[in-house]
Enzyme design. Structure first.
Site, short mmCIF file in Angstrom:
data_model
loop_
_atom_site.label_atom_id
_atom_site.label_comp_id
_atom_site.label_asym_id
_atom_site.label_seq_id
_atom_site.Cartn_x
_atom_site.Cartn_y
_atom_site.Cartn_z
N HIS A 56 0.85 -1.19 0.00
CA HIS A 56 0.00 0.00 0.00
C HIS A 56 0.89 1.24 0.00
O HIS A 56 2.02 1.22 0.51
CB HIS A 56 -0.88 0.02 1.24
CG HIS A 56 -1.94 -1.04 1.24
ND1 HIS A 56 -3.01 -1.01 2.10
CD2 HIS A 56 -2.10 -2.16 0.50
CE1 HIS A 56 -3.79 -2.04 1.89
NE2 HIS A 56 -3.25 -2.77 0.92
N GLU A 58 0.89 3.91 1.76
CA GLU A 58 1.35 4.33 3.08
C GLU A 58 2.55 3.53 3.55
O GLU A 58 3.54 4.08 4.02
CB GLU A 58 0.23 4.18 4.13
CG GLU A 58 -1.02 4.94 3.84
CD GLU A 58 -2.08 4.10 3.13
OE1 GLU A 58 -1.75 3.46 2.11
OE2 GLU A 58 -3.23 4.10 3.58
N CYS A 86 -6.35 1.83 5.77
CA CYS A 86 -6.96 0.57 6.19
C CYS A 86 -6.38 0.19 7.56
O CYS A 86 -5.42 0.80 8.02
CB CYS A 86 -6.66 -0.52 5.15
SG CYS A 86 -4.94 -1.06 5.14
#
Length: 153
Positions: A56, A58, A86
């Site tokens: 992801h 991030e 998430c």
């Protein structure tokens, strides 16, 4: 002398997200800003190209910032991301000790900050960053909506 203007980190995260969409990745971008206001790292989702469901934006940006700054904790840094993180990414943000999380679109279905398990509200969470949501929300949400609309055609 005219002061140097640092570009808006959320605009940079949106640029990362657009690049991800062009590569067929879910359009999410992230930017880590260091203590002096400079961009330390930026990334976009790479789950498809890396064949890694944890790739992801991030996670990738936080890992790159930790390497660049030489520290596994980033307590003086801010993370800008185009979508509410998430649960996995929220846990990582806590572990990296990010000072402030700024995100664009809210994610009622898969978010882990303002929705779902609300990671930072859990007793087991050791660090709770300052949180600002809804920054450039319309742009971030439109990128995601357009991406998934095109996939359904």
């Amino acid at each position: 002398m005219i002061p140097k203007m640092t570009p808006d980190p959320m605009l940079q995260a949106l640029d990362q997200a657009r690049g991800a969409a062009e590569r067929g990745e879910v359009p999410i971008g992230a930017v880590v800003v260091g203590p002096n206001g400079d961009v330390v790292a930026q990334a976009a989702n790479r789950t498809e190209v890396d064949r890694d469901p944890t790739a992801h934006a991030e996670i990738l940006a936080l890992r790159a910032a930790a390497v660049r700054l030489g520290n596994p904790r980033l307590p003086d840094c801010e993370l800008f991301v185009t979508l509410e993180p998430c649960p996995m990414c929220a846990h990582a943000i806590s572990l990296f000790r990010i000072r402030r999380l700024v995100f664009g679109a809210y994610d009622p279905k898969g978010g882990g900050v303002e929705h779902g398990v609300r990671v930072f509200d859990a007793a087991s969470c050791h660090h709770h960053p300052d949180i600002i949501g809804g920054i450039r929300e319309t742009e971030a949400a439109a990128l995601l909506r357009d991406f998934f609309r095109a996939k359904r055609r």
